[in-house]
Write a protein that holds these residues in place. Structure first.
Motif, PDB file in Angstrom:
ATOM      1  N   SER A  35       0.822  -1.210   0.000  1.00 12.45           N
ATOM      2  CA  SER A  35       0.000   0.000   0.000  1.00 12.45           C
ATOM      3  C   SER A  35       0.861   1.268   0.000  1.00 12.45           C
ATOM      4  CB  SER A  35      -0.970  -0.004   1.191  1.00 12.45           C
ATOM      5  OG  SER A  35      -0.267  -0.257   2.379  1.00 12.45           O
ATOM      6  N   ILE A  36       2.179   1.103   0.076  1.00 16.76           N
ATOM      7  CA  ILE A  36       3.097   2.217  -0.152  1.00 16.76           C
ATOM      8  C   ILE A  36       3.554   2.092  -1.608  1.00 16.76           C
ATOM      9  CG2 ILE A  36       5.316   3.265   0.483  1.00 16.76           C
ATOM     10  CD1 ILE A  36       3.379   3.447   2.776  1.00 16.76           C
ATOM     11  N   VAL A  37       3.078   3.003  -2.462  1.00 20.85           N
ATOM     12  CA  VAL A  37       3.355   2.878  -3.896  1.00 20.85           C
ATOM     13  C   VAL A  37       4.730   3.456  -4.240  1.00 20.85           C
ATOM     14  CG1 VAL A  37       2.590   3.535  -6.204  1.00 20.85           C
ATOM     15  CG2 VAL A  37       0.910   2.908  -4.468  1.00 20.85           C
ATOM     16  N   ALA A  38       4.995   4.682  -3.792  1.00 28.24           N
ATOM     17  CA  ALA A  38       6.286   5.340  -4.033  1.00 28.24           C
ATOM     18  C   ALA A  38       6.643   5.393  -5.513  1.00 28.24           C
ATOM     19  CB  ALA A  38       7.392   4.669  -3.233  1.00 28.24           C
ATOM     20  N   GLU A  39       5.723   5.950  -6.278  1.00 25.85           N
ATOM     21  CA  GLU A  39       5.891   6.037  -7.727  1.00 25.85           C
ATOM     22  C   GLU A  39       7.189   6.739  -8.135  1.00 25.85           C
ATOM     23  OE1 GLU A  39       2.365   6.517 -10.300  1.00 25.85           O
ATOM     24  OE2 GLU A  39       3.073   8.558 -10.500  1.00 25.85           O
ATOM     25  N   CYS A  40       7.563   7.804  -7.416  1.00 31.47           N
ATOM     26  CA  CYS A  40       8.742   8.580  -7.839  1.00 31.47           C
ATOM     27  C   CYS A  40      10.016   8.040  -7.213  1.00 31.47           C
ATOM     28  CB  CYS A  40       8.571  10.062  -7.524  1.00 31.47           C
ATOM     29  SG  CYS A  40       8.808  10.497  -5.789  1.00 31.47           S
ATOM     30  N   GLY A  41       9.919   6.988  -6.423  1.00 31.52           N
ATOM     31  CA  GLY A  41      11.115   6.357  -5.885  1.00 31.52           C
ATOM     32  C   GLY A  41      11.761   7.108  -4.732  1.00 31.52           C
ATOM     33  N   GLY A  42      11.028   8.035  -4.128  1.00 32.59           N
ATOM     34  CA  GLY A  42      11.565   8.719  -2.943  1.00 32.59           C
ATOM     35  C   GLY A  42      12.075  10.112  -3.204  1.00 32.59           C
ATOM     36  N   SER A  43      11.553  10.761  -4.239  1.00 34.87           N
ATOM     37  CA  SER A  43      12.006  12.114  -4.596  1.00 34.87           C
ATOM     38  C   SER A  43      11.111  13.216  -4.030  1.00 34.87           C
ATOM     39  CB  SER A  43      12.046  12.275  -6.115  1.00 34.87           C
ATOM     40  OG  SER A  43      12.891  11.310  -6.686  1.00 34.87           O
ATOM     41  N   CYS A  44      10.122  12.837  -3.238  1.00 35.17           N
ATOM     42  CA  CYS A  44       9.160  13.814  -2.698  1.00 35.17           C
ATOM     43  C   CYS A  44       8.467  14.563  -3.829  1.00 35.17           C
ATOM     44  CB  CYS A  44       9.851  14.802  -1.756  1.00 35.17           C
ATOM     45  SG  CYS A  44       8.688  15.735  -0.730  1.00 35.17           S
ATOM     46  N   THR A  45       8.083  13.809  -4.887  1.00 34.15           N
ATOM     47  CA  THR A  45       7.411  14.477  -6.005  1.00 34.15           C
ATOM     48  C   THR A  45       6.120  13.788  -6.444  1.00 34.15           C
ATOM     49  OG1 THR A  45       8.857  13.274  -7.523  1.00 34.15           O
ATOM     50  CG2 THR A  45       9.463  15.537  -7.051  1.00 34.15           C
ATOM     51  N   CYS A  46       5.630  12.786  -5.703  1.00 29.44           N
ATOM     52  CA  CYS A  46       4.430  12.115  -6.224  1.00 29.44           C
ATOM     53  C   CYS A  46       3.321  11.913  -5.199  1.00 29.44           C
ATOM     54  CB  CYS A  46       4.800  10.768  -6.841  1.00 29.44           C
ATOM     55  SG  CYS A  46       5.219   9.502  -5.636  1.00 29.44           S
ATOM     56  N   ALA A  47       3.627  11.976  -3.926  1.00 31.05           N
ATOM     57  CA  ALA A  47       2.604  11.795  -2.881  1.00 31.05           C
ATOM     58  C   ALA A  47       1.877  10.458  -2.971  1.00 31.05           C
ATOM     59  CB  ALA A  47       1.606  12.957  -2.890  1.00 31.05           C
ATOM     60  N   THR A  48       2.626   9.378  -3.280  1.00 29.38           N
ATOM     61  CA  THR A  48       1.996   8.057  -3.269  1.00 29.38           C
ATOM     62  C   THR A  48       2.637   7.131  -2.214  1.00 29.38           C
ATOM     63  OG1 THR A  48       3.421   7.209  -5.036  1.00 29.38           O
ATOM     64  CG2 THR A  48       1.318   8.170  -5.710  1.00 29.38           C
ATOM     65  N   CYS A  49       3.244   7.749  -1.192  1.00 28.57           N
ATOM     66  CA  CYS A  49       3.773   6.931  -0.078  1.00 28.57           C
ATOM     67  C   CYS A  49       3.260   7.502   1.245  1.00 28.57           C
ATOM     68  CB  CYS A  49       5.296   6.868  -0.103  1.00 28.57           C
ATOM     69  SG  CYS A  49       6.112   8.443   0.228  1.00 28.57           S
ATOM     70  N   VAL A  50       2.021   7.981   1.210  1.00 30.40           N
ATOM     71  CA  VAL A  50       1.443   8.611   2.400  1.00 30.40           C
ATOM     72  C   VAL A  50       1.271   7.594   3.528  1.00 30.40           C
ATOM     73  CG1 VAL A  50      -0.602   9.791   3.318  1.00 30.40           C
ATOM     74  CG2 VAL A  50       0.205  10.296   0.996  1.00 30.40           C
ATOM     75  N   VAL A  51       1.647   7.997   4.734  1.00 34.27           N
ATOM     76  CA  VAL A  51       1.299   7.221   5.923  1.00 34.27           C
ATOM     77  C   VAL A  51       0.666   8.178   6.939  1.00 34.27           C
ATOM     78  CG1 VAL A  51       3.063   5.419   5.699  1.00 34.27           C
ATOM     79  CG2 VAL A  51       3.627   7.521   6.919  1.00 34.27           C
ATOM     80  N   HIS A  52      -0.253   7.627   7.718  1.00 29.25           N
ATOM     81  CA  HIS A  52      -0.804   8.391   8.828  1.00 29.25           C
ATOM     82  C   HIS A  52      -0.056   7.896  10.073  1.00 29.25           C
ATOM     83  CE1 HIS A  52      -3.688   9.488   5.877  1.00 29.25           C
ATOM     84  NE2 HIS A  52      -4.279   8.309   5.858  1.00 29.25           N
ATOM     85  N   VAL A  53       0.742   8.758  10.644  1.00 31.80           N
ATOM     86  CA  VAL A  53       1.550   8.362  11.800  1.00 31.80           C
ATOM     87  C   VAL A  53       0.639   8.240  13.019  1.00 31.80           C
ATOM     88  CG1 VAL A  53       3.476   9.051  13.298  1.00 31.80           C
ATOM     89  CG2 VAL A  53       3.581   9.514  10.830  1.00 31.80           C
ATOM     90  N   ASP A  54       0.829   7.179  13.777  1.00 32.85           N
ATOM     91  CA  ASP A  54       0.059   6.985  15.003  1.00 32.85           C
ATOM     92  C   ASP A  54       0.189   8.240  15.875  1.00 32.85           C
ATOM     93  OD1 ASP A  54      -1.120   4.673  16.912  1.00 32.85           O
ATOM     94  OD2 ASP A  54       0.167   6.036  18.056  1.00 32.85           O
ATOM     95  N   GLU A  55      -0.939   8.664  16.459  1.00 28.47           N
ATOM     96  CA  GLU A  55      -0.930   9.950  17.177  1.00 28.47           C
ATOM     97  C   GLU A  55       0.116  10.023  18.279  1.00 28.47           C
ATOM     98  OE1 GLU A  55      -4.800  11.392  18.264  1.00 28.47           O
ATOM     99  OE2 GLU A  55      -5.469  11.304  16.177  1.00 28.47           O
ATOM    100  N   LYS A  56       0.341   8.891  18.970  1.00 30.35           N
ATOM    101  CA  LYS A  56       1.348   8.886  20.038  1.00 30.35           C
ATOM    102  C   LYS A  56       2.745   9.152  19.465  1.00 30.35           C
ATOM    103  CE  LYS A  56       0.716   4.827  22.052  1.00 30.35           C
ATOM    104  NZ  LYS A  56      -0.526   4.192  21.522  1.00 30.35           N
ATOM    105  N   TRP A  57       2.955   8.683  18.221  1.00 32.83           N
ATOM    106  CA  TRP A  57       4.281   8.783  17.612  1.00 32.83           C
ATOM    107  C   TRP A  57       4.500  10.087  16.850  1.00 32.83           C
ATOM    108  CZ3 TRP A  57       8.610   6.121  18.320  1.00 32.83           C
ATOM    109  CH2 TRP A  57       8.510   4.915  19.020  1.00 32.83           C
ATOM    110  N   SER A  58       3.419  10.769  16.558  1.00 36.15           N
ATOM    111  CA  SER A  58       3.522  11.961  15.714  1.00 36.15           C
ATOM    112  C   SER A  58       4.529  13.001  16.229  1.00 36.15           C
ATOM    113  CB  SER A  58       2.133  12.585  15.532  1.00 36.15           C
ATOM    114  OG  SER A  58       2.198  13.567  14.547  1.00 36.15           O
ATOM    115  N   PRO A  59       4.529  13.293  17.550  1.00 32.71           N
ATOM    116  CA  PRO A  59       5.511  14.277  18.025  1.00 32.71           C
ATOM    117  C   PRO A  59       6.957  13.802  17.860  1.00 32.71           C
ATOM    118  CG  PRO A  59       3.825  13.849  19.700  1.00 32.71           C
ATOM    119  CD  PRO A  59       3.645  12.831  18.626  1.00 32.71           C
TER     120      PRO A  59
END
Lengths: 107, 342
Positions: A35-59
């Motif tokens: 479910s992590i697509v990562a179309e651009c391979g990690g270039s921060c240019t596609c927004a297909t590797c979105v995760v929702h960080v657990d609220e406890k871990w977010s900070p």
């Protein structure tokens, strides 16, 4: 090695070891978290590797950079704790991290 | 249907591999036309990582996607390829034993002796928002591109997004629409600051609405929208009257029409012969990320190699009467003439 838990939309749980210095996206890909697509391979240019960080871990994980925040505009159902997994570097402090993956990354 | 453009080879995809195919074919006196769905050349190098460094191009320790594209354009200049940008090839048909007819969604028709599919991950297409029940409205009252501004005249228009496309169309369509609402997930815009300023001025003057939130539900029937529900960050939901919606969430790679061209695809990839990079259909070639064979690596350098071998085989179809003599650019006066250096 730090452990990271990915909880997919359908409830599938993957708890995997992550290499320090790699990214959460790379960790997902090495461990077949599809479910992590990562179309651009990690270039921060596609927004297909979105995760929702657990609220406890977010900070601990911290907020997105301005560039990443811009990219999140191209993601869907963005939450206050949403991040792009390719922009989260694995450190010792993230041992035990829990992230949720969305049902749809845009493709 | 417009008059057919006659050429030797049509290359589908103007990414790095499609561009280098122009060079390899050009050395063999084969003329090319390239078609790409993007409005610029470079493919993924231009769309996904123009500023990111690439470290594995042989003899080039570091180059950006943009730099690689520029360098390839310089390298293929002597061969004068013709580009058809912003168009997608929709069909490839056999005209007769030696010729294919290739058509685009822009209404162009090519008659060609061979086709090289260098389509990478497929075609870049707009991302579809995951709003439940959006499908029946698509292309009826939900549009991912604006073809005619007049189609939105006197309509309640909802534009979704915060990038340049969303802002450009907000400014262009605001005077035409009955009422325009822009929805964005945060009160901060990545688009050009000048356009953000213009949009904010329109909001301040009461000429349009800006809502911060995400579209969560659509209302309507028979493909015609009547309203949309927008969820704010605090969870409150508001409703707006909507006749048409334009979501702008960037592009994503989809296989697209390649799926309909009759190949026996493996995981959305076209199997090829590794001696010729020809598909199961004679005269149709596939190079770069779109193909598959044992040991395939999706690297630009692999695509370059594939282009060179493909050109040798394509020569049989384009110049069947001519014998192909292998030559080096370092020493062949014939090749150097073609490159314009002799």
């Amino acid at each position: 090695m730090p452990k990271i838990t990915f909880i997919e939309h359908d409830g599938t749980v993957h708890t995997v070891e992550a290499e320090i210095g790699s990214t959460v996206m790379e960790t997902a890909q090495r461990n077949d978290v599809t479910s992590i697509v990562a179309e651009c391979g990690g270039s921060c240019t596609c927004a297909t590797c979105v995760v929702h960080v657990d609220e406890k871990w977010s900070p601990v994980v911290g907020p997105p950079s301005a560039e990443e925040e811009d990219m999140l505009d191209f993601a869907f159902e963005v939450k206050p704790t949403s991040r792009l997994a390719c922009q989260i570097k694995v450190t010792e402090a993230l041992d035990g991290l829990v992230v949720y993956t969305p049902a749809y990354q845009g493709r | 249907m417009s008059e057919a453009i006659k050429t030797d080879v049509v290359i589908i995809g103007a990414g790095p591999v499609g561009l280098f195919a122009v060079f390899q074919l050009g050395l063999l006196d084969i003329k090319t036309h390239l078609v790409d769905i993007l409005d610029k050349v470079g493919g993924q190098c231009a769309e996904l990582y123009p500023e990111k460094p690439i470290y594995d191009i042989p003899a080039v320790p570091l180059i950006t996607g943009h730099g690689l594209t520029e360098a390839l354009m310089e390298q293929i200049k002597p061969f004068h390829p013709t580009f058809h940008l912003g168009e997608m090839v929709t069909t490839i048909e056999h005209l007769d034993a030696q010729n294919f007819r290739v058509t685009t969604d822009g209404g162009k028709v090519f008659e060609t002796k061979a086709v090289v599919i260098a389509a990478g991950g497929g075609s870049f297409q707009p991302k579809r928002p995951p709003i439940a029940g959006i499908e029946p409205y698509e292309n009826k009252s939900v549009h991912y591109a604006v073809r005619k501004m007049d189609a939105f005249r006197d309509k309640n228009l909802l534009i979704v997004g915060g990038g340049d496309s969303a802002l450009d169309w907000t400014l262009n369509l605001q005077p035409v629409a009955k009422r325009l609402t822009l929805v964005h997930r945060r009160d901060d815009f990545r688009g050009a600051p000048a356009n953000v300023g213009k949009m904010r001025a329109l909001v301040a003057a009461g000429s349009m609405d800006l809502k911060i939130g995400q579209v969560c539900e659509l209302e309507g029937a028979g493909g015609q929208l009547t309203g949309a529900h927008i969820k704010a960050a605090d969870g409150t939901i508001s409703r707006v009257e909507v006749d048409a919606m334009l979501p702008f969430f960037g592009l994503t790679m989809k296989l697209g029409p390649v799926a309909n061209w009759g190949f026996d695809l493996k995981d959305e990839l076209i199997p090829v012969d590794t001696g010729t990079f020809e598909t199961s259909k004679p005269g149709l070639f596939a190079i770069g990320d779109i193909n598959t064979y044992p040991g395939k690596m999706k690297l630009i350098l692999s695509g370059f190699h594939e282009a060179a071998l493909m050109a040798q085989r394509a020569h049989h179809y384009v110049h069947p009467e001519k014998r192909l003599v292998f030559q080096y650019t370092t020493s062949s006066t014939n090749l150097q003439k073609k490159l314009g250096v002799k």
